[in-house]
Each structure stands twice: as C-alpha cells, then as structure tokens.
Motif scaffolding. Structure first.
Motif, PDB file in Angstrom:
ATOM      1  N   GLU A 158       0.831  -1.216   0.000  1.00 20.05           N
ATOM      2  CA  GLU A 158       0.000   0.000   0.000  1.00 20.05           C
ATOM      3  C   GLU A 158       0.858   1.255   0.000  1.00 20.05           C
ATOM      4  O   GLU A 158       0.578   2.212  -0.730  1.00 20.05           O
ATOM      5  CB  GLU A 158      -0.933  -0.017   1.207  1.00 20.05           C
ATOM      6  CG  GLU A 158      -2.053  -1.045   1.098  1.00 20.05           C
ATOM      7  CD  GLU A 158      -3.033  -0.982   2.264  1.00 20.05           C
ATOM      8  OE1 GLU A 158      -2.827  -0.141   3.171  1.00 20.05           O
ATOM      9  OE2 GLU A 158      -4.001  -1.772   2.273  1.00 20.05           O
ATOM     10  N   VAL A 195      -2.894   2.168  -2.889  1.00 21.02           N
ATOM     11  CA  VAL A 195      -3.687   1.100  -3.508  1.00 21.02           C
ATOM     12  C   VAL A 195      -3.883  -0.007  -2.467  1.00 21.02           C
ATOM     13  O   VAL A 195      -2.915  -0.495  -1.886  1.00 21.02           O
ATOM     14  CB  VAL A 195      -2.977   0.541  -4.762  1.00 21.02           C
ATOM     15  CG1 VAL A 195      -3.758  -0.646  -5.328  1.00 21.02           C
ATOM     16  CG2 VAL A 195      -2.813   1.635  -5.809  1.00 21.02           C
ATOM     17  N   LYS A 226       0.573  -4.038 -10.220  1.00 19.72           N
ATOM     18  CA  LYS A 226      -0.616  -3.908  -9.359  1.00 19.72           C
ATOM     19  C   LYS A 226      -1.107  -2.450  -9.340  1.00 19.72           C
ATOM     20  O   LYS A 226      -2.310  -2.176  -9.468  1.00 19.72           O
ATOM     21  CB  LYS A 226      -0.233  -4.371  -7.947  1.00 19.72           C
ATOM     22  CG  LYS A 226      -1.174  -3.942  -6.819  1.00 19.72           C
ATOM     23  CD  LYS A 226      -2.283  -4.933  -6.593  1.00 19.72           C
ATOM     24  CE  LYS A 226      -3.141  -4.539  -5.394  1.00 19.72           C
ATOM     25  NZ  LYS A 226      -2.451  -4.638  -4.105  1.00 19.72           N
ATOM     26  N   LYS A 227      -0.188  -1.520  -9.185  1.00 20.11           N
ATOM     27  CA  LYS A 227      -0.550  -0.101  -9.103  1.00 20.11           C
ATOM     28  C   LYS A 227      -1.166   0.385 -10.420  1.00 20.11           C
ATOM     29  O   LYS A 227      -2.228   1.036 -10.429  1.00 20.11           O
ATOM     30  CB  LYS A 227       0.687   0.737  -8.782  1.00 20.11           C
ATOM     31  CG  LYS A 227       0.445   2.240  -8.679  1.00 20.11           C
ATOM     32  CD  LYS A 227       1.733   2.949  -8.246  1.00 20.11           C
ATOM     33  CE  LYS A 227       1.496   4.424  -7.965  1.00 20.11           C
ATOM     34  NZ  LYS A 227       1.357   5.212  -9.197  1.00 20.11           N
ATOM     35  N   TYR A 269      -4.645  -1.001 -11.017  1.00 21.91           N
ATOM     36  CA  TYR A 269      -5.653  -0.314 -10.203  1.00 21.91           C
ATOM     37  C   TYR A 269      -6.034   1.025 -10.827  1.00 21.91           C
ATOM     38  O   TYR A 269      -7.221   1.394 -10.897  1.00 21.91           O
ATOM     39  CB  TYR A 269      -5.110  -0.107  -8.793  1.00 21.91           C
ATOM     40  CG  TYR A 269      -6.092   0.511  -7.827  1.00 21.91           C
ATOM     41  CD1 TYR A 269      -7.040  -0.280  -7.176  1.00 21.91           C
ATOM     42  CD2 TYR A 269      -6.072   1.879  -7.560  1.00 21.91           C
ATOM     43  CE1 TYR A 269      -7.943   0.283  -6.287  1.00 21.91           C
ATOM     44  CE2 TYR A 269      -6.970   2.446  -6.682  1.00 21.91           C
ATOM     45  CZ  TYR A 269      -7.907   1.647  -6.038  1.00 21.91           C
ATOM     46  OH  TYR A 269      -8.799   2.201  -5.163  1.00 21.91           O
ATOM     47  N   GLU A 270      -5.001   1.743 -11.312  1.00 19.70           N
ATOM     48  CA  GLU A 270      -5.240   3.080 -11.852  1.00 19.70           C
ATOM     49  C   GLU A 270      -5.922   3.045 -13.224  1.00 19.70           C
ATOM     50  O   GLU A 270      -6.425   4.072 -13.681  1.00 19.70           O
ATOM     51  CB  GLU A 270      -3.916   3.848 -11.909  1.00 19.70           C
ATOM     52  CG  GLU A 270      -3.369   4.167 -10.515  1.00 19.70           C
ATOM     53  CD  GLU A 270      -1.980   4.779 -10.546  1.00 19.70           C
ATOM     54  OE1 GLU A 270      -1.347   4.764 -11.632  1.00 19.70           O
ATOM     55  OE2 GLU A 270      -1.509   5.245  -9.486  1.00 19.70           O
ATOM     56  N   TYR A 291      -9.099  -3.653 -13.023  1.00 21.14           N
ATOM     57  CA  TYR A 291      -8.654  -4.025 -11.677  1.00 21.14           C
ATOM     58  C   TYR A 291      -9.477  -5.163 -11.091  1.00 21.14           C
ATOM     59  O   TYR A 291      -8.970  -5.965 -10.309  1.00 21.14           O
ATOM     60  CB  TYR A 291      -8.705  -2.795 -10.754  1.00 21.14           C
ATOM     61  CG  TYR A 291      -8.182  -3.078  -9.364  1.00 21.14           C
ATOM     62  CD1 TYR A 291      -6.823  -3.335  -9.175  1.00 21.14           C
ATOM     63  CD2 TYR A 291      -9.024  -3.097  -8.255  1.00 21.14           C
ATOM     64  CE1 TYR A 291      -6.322  -3.598  -7.910  1.00 21.14           C
ATOM     65  CE2 TYR A 291      -8.532  -3.366  -6.994  1.00 21.14           C
ATOM     66  CZ  TYR A 291      -7.179  -3.613  -6.821  1.00 21.14           C
ATOM     67  OH  TYR A 291      -6.685  -3.883  -5.575  1.00 21.14           O
ATOM     68  N   ASN A 292     -10.748  -5.240 -11.443  1.00 23.67           N
ATOM     69  CA  ASN A 292     -11.607  -6.292 -10.877  1.00 23.67           C
ATOM     70  C   ASN A 292     -11.620  -7.576 -11.706  1.00 23.67           C
ATOM     71  O   ASN A 292     -12.296  -8.534 -11.324  1.00 23.67           O
ATOM     72  CB  ASN A 292     -13.047  -5.773 -10.736  1.00 23.67           C
ATOM     73  CG  ASN A 292     -13.147  -4.664  -9.704  1.00 23.67           C
ATOM     74  OD1 ASN A 292     -12.406  -4.641  -8.730  1.00 23.67           O
ATOM     75  ND2 ASN A 292     -14.050  -3.720  -9.929  1.00 23.67           N
TER      76      ASN A 292
END
Length: 551
Positions: free
Chosen positions: A196, A202, A345-346, A349-350, A356-357
């Motif tokens: 995180e 995130v 990962k970052k 997410y962005e 992301y899902n």
C-alpha cells in the motif's frame, strides 16, 4: 539372500579346502568376503596357514557367478527417469559453472593457470561477491533465532520490538516451529502495508499474500496450478526472450508449452505489444496460451518498463484473457535517470475497475536482490489478486504440501517490508547502508556499460536496472566453425575460452534465449568496483585476442 549365503558358504568352504565347518554359524561374513574376493579376482584373506591357497579357474568362475546373482540392474536410470526432469536446463548453474568448480579445485592443488582465482560473475549472489549485510535485518533475525539476546543492551529497541512481534506469531514463540502454509500472519500484514505504501495507497489484502521460499517457489507454484490440458489444449506460457532460465526450467518440468516473445534489443530491450500479439497468434495453432510472464526490471537484460508499456501489456492481457505473472524482484534496483519502477498492481488499479476487478495477477518479490542481497535466507512473497475463490483454496492446499517457507526467511522478508522509519534509533544507519549499496550498484552499472562499449565487437545497452549486463558480442565465422566442431553453441564456446584463459565465469546468452544469429553473455555487476574494473579489462583483452585469433 538366505540361498545366496548358503551357496557362498558352501563354495567358499569347498574352494578354500577348509571343510564346511569353517564357514558356518558366526562365520557367514567370512564366507561372503571369500566369495566377494573371488569375484574380484583376489585371494581371500582367511586364517593364516602354511602354504599358499591356489584357486582354479572353475572356482573363480563359480564365485563370479554367485556375485552376479547378488547384483541387479538399477531401477532409476536415464532411460527410466522422469523425462520432464531430464529436459530441465538451468544455465546459471550449468556446464560452465561446473567447469569453473573443476578449475578451482585444480588451483587449490597448485596446478598452474594464467590466473590465480576464478571470478564467478555468473550469478546474482551479492554477499558471495563481498556485499555487506544490512545491519538491522541481521539484528532482527539474530534476535528471533536466539531470543536470549532480547535482554542484551547491544541490540536496539526497534529491532527487539520487531523480533518480539515475529516470535509472538510463531508456535511456542520459536523460529523453529512450523507456521501456517501461507506464512506468519503478522508478516503477511506487514507485506500488505508495504504494498500500500509503495503503490500510493492502492489497497492490499493480507489474505492475498503468500510467503514463499524465495520468489522462485511462488512462480513455480502458480505455474503448477495454471497448467492443464493435452495436445493443442495444453497450456502455453508466454515468456520474454532473453528470459531468466527459471521459467523455461519450470515449463519443461511441468510439460507445458513455452511460447517465446522477443524483447527489442535495438530499442533497449523494450517490450512491444505487437510482438506479444505475433507470439500469441502463432502459438494458438499448437497450444492454449493463457499465461503471460513479465520480468521488470529485466533479467538478464536490465531494462525498466515505462508506464505506457505496462498499460499496454495489461490491456493485452485483459483483451486476450491471459493470467499475468509480474516478476518484480529487482524493484529496488533502478539506476538510470528518467527510469522509475511501476508495479503492475498499481497501474492495474489506476486503469479502472474494468481492469482491476478482472485481470488475474500474481506479483513476486524476494529478499535475494534489491539492496538486501540475502539469497541464502530464501525469503519471498507473492500477491495474487482476482483469483477464483475455489482456486484460492486449491493454491493453499498445494502450498501446504511443502508445509511452510523457511521461517528465518519469513523473518528476513518482514524486515524488507517493515524497515526502520524516521524517528526510530536504527533509521539513520539503515538508510545509510541501503543508499550506499544502491548508489554503488548504480556506479557499477554505468562503469560496466561504458567499458563494454569501448571494446571492438561488443555492444551493451544501458543498464537501467537489476544487477546484470547482457552485452552482444561479435563471434567470427572461424570461431563458430570451431564451436560446431566441438558440438557447442558459439557463445558457450566463447564463454568457456574466457573461463579457461582468464578465470572469469559468465553465462552464455544461449542459456537465456536470444534471436537467431546473435550472441551474448550475462555478467553480474556485483563485484567490488576495483575488482569489477580488473574483470572488465580482462574481458577486453581476451575479446581482442579472440577476434585476432579467429579473424
């Protein structure tokens, strides 16, 4: 066995001329020794007696026959072994490293060579190359290993605090106990907090964190659970070329299909989505490609992927329904100006919830690289997101077969993700040591690039990250012909000559994969600066002589 002993007794007694009573009862061992001696063509050693016992050819033949009956063929042979294991190759510890070991033994025996030591530049083993351990990490692991030291005034309180917390998560407050298969819970919480912080907030769930035996263990486990099918439906695994040989080795062991996509050497080893698409479309004719492996920063190539490249790769994986594996063990090793590490990962997410899902992603990290270089602890973790709930249970089951990762390695991983912070007494020393290691590596990366590019017939792309150079070398046609005569790849021939004439051990590019007609070798930049300079000068002198010899 009973029949063999009886026959041995009778034959030995008859042939020795001592009568059947001599080799009875407690003297079974004598009978067996007699039979074995005969089979080896030797005179048996029995009680002393005058004269010399002579054995007839018939007696010897009888004893040999007895010995043959006692032996049998081996169950495990090269023909009967698992063919997938036989197909495994791991160039980093391959033939050239075995040869280096032989040369070291010869040097210890006093056999003269044109050099006094073997420099093993074949593997990223920082401490073996002289890098000093990070004090705080070793302090915490020492406290966990021998808790009596918690009463010692020689250790700082911030180290003791972390050690107590780790020990409280261990059964019996001991590092010697098994842990949960996913790893110690408080360490997984620390890993999630680290992710995180690293990714600017995130969210990370400790339940998606799996502590592993180095990153390799996690990569192998994920591949194992991903690979299925047969024939044209057999799982295809897309890997970069050049690649780290763990991937090709694991794919061979699991009898999966290796799908190569080539990095662009002319563009600093960049990853091009058009090349990914070419590789994928061609592979669909003979397998079911469903895994895409990325190494960032690159090994052996040292490139650092920019944000746009990562976005393109994620979109490609989403579009083609590929499971992403992001090998990010060199995330602390970024040296070039203008380069920055971005985690998959970052960026995922962005890119928004649609990505992301849905995109399944496993990311890997380790204690072995970075500024720590703690290869021997075998500490690591993987974060796996968007995994099907039922598959999550299957993954935990698979990991439980090996019980748990080394607990000392888990403790070391905790210090990587939970280091001293400003205000703690160990912070100043920790930051000083960390920055010293990374600044030194950056200096050596630039030095290596510059010196290689001054050698005729050698070209080295910028070392943006990681801890290796992967220069392209020109090998004359006469040398290629001689290599073929020795049934060796040309770059293996080159690297073997380099080892035999200079004592420098590097890994040929053919062990990592390369475009047809190009030749490379991988060399670590880990040796101390002065030793690295000597190494590079030796390579320069060798290469010039090599070109002259085979011109």
């Amino acid at each position: 066995m009973h029949r063999f002993v009886l026959v041995a007794r009778q034959a030995a007694a008859r042939l020795c001329g001592r009568g059947p009573g001599v080799c009875r009862g407690g003297r079974t061992d004598m009978a067996l020794r007699c039979a074995a001696s005969l089979a080896a063509g030797q005179q048996p050693r029995g009680p002393r007696r005058e004269g010399t016992v002579r054995w007839s050819s018939a007696a010897k033949a009888s004893a040999v026959k007895i010995n043959e009956k006692a032996s049998r063929e081996k169950i495990l042979t090269l023909e009967s072994m698992n063919p997938q294991v036989k197909a495994v190759e791991y160039a980093v510890r391959g033939p050239i490293v075995l040869k280096a070991g032989e040369i070291e033994k010869e040097l210890r025996k006093g056999i003269k060579k044109p050099f006094t030591e073997v420099i093993k530049a074949n593997i990223g083993d920082a401490h073996a190359m002289g890098q000093r351990p990070i004090t705080f990490l070793r302090q915490v692991v020492a406290l966990c290993t021998y808790p009596n030291l918690l009463d010692s005034p020689s250790f700082p309180e911030d180290a003791k605090k972390r050690a107590r917390r780790i020990l409280q998560g261990c059964g019996g407050n001991s590092l010697g106990s098994y842990t949960a298969s996913q790893g110690i819970n408080c360490i997984r919480e620390d890993v999630a907090s680290y992710i995180e912080r690293r990714d600017g907030g995130v969210p990370a769930d400790p339940d998606n964190i799996y502590l592993t035996t180095g990153a390799s263990d996690g990569i192998s486990a994920i591949l194992k659970i991903l690979i299925s099918g047969g024939g044209k439906s057999r799982t295809g695994v897309m890997i970069p070329i050049p690649q780290y040989p763990l991937y090709s080795a694991a794919i061979s062991e699991l009898d999966a299909i290796q799908v190569n996509y080539y990095l662009d050497e002319e563009n600093c080893w960049a990853l091009n989505v058009n090349e990914l698409r070419r590789a994928l479309n061609e592979a669909k004719a003979y397998c079911n490609p469903k895994v895409l492996c990325i190494i960032n920063p690159g090994n052996p190539t040292g490139q650092v992927q920019n944000r746009k490249c990562i976005e393109d790769v994620i979109h490609f994986a989403w579009e083609e329904k590929l499971f992403l594996l992001a090998d990010e063990v060199y995330q602390d090793n970024v040296y070039s100006e203008g380069c920055q590490f971005h985690s998959f990962k970052k960026i995922l997410y962005e890119m928004g919830p649609e990505y992301y899902n849905n995109v399944e992603l496993a990311s890997f990290h380790s204690t072995s690289k970075g500024y720590m270089g703690e290869c021997g602890y075998r500490g690591g973790y993987m974060e796996v997101i968007n995994l099907h709930p039922e598959i999550k249970g299957q993954l935990v089951k698979l990991l439980s077969v090996r019980l748990c990762p080394p607990v000392s390695g888990q403790a070391a991983m905790d210090i990587v993700v939970n280091p001293p912070v400003p205000g703690e007494e160990s912070y100043a020393q920790f930051i000083k040591e960390k920055e010293s290691v990374l600044n030194n590596l950056a200096k050596k990366a630039k030095l290596t690039e510059d010196m290689f590019n001054k050698i005729p017939g050698v070209h080295c792309n910028p070392l943006q990250g990681a801890m290796y150079a992967f220069p392209r070398i020109f090998i004359p046609s006469k040398a290629i012909e001689e290599a073929e005569a020795h049934k060796m790849a040309p770059d293996m021939f080159y690297c073997m000559k380099l080892l035999e004439e200079t004592g420098i051990c590097v890994v040929p590019g053919s062990g990592f994969g390369q475009r047809e007609g190009t030749y490379h070798f991988r060399m670590t930049i880990l040796p101390p600066v002065e030793k690295l300079k000597i190494l590079l000068e030796k390579v320069k002198d060798f290469h010039i002589k090599f070109l002259e010899k085979y011109a």
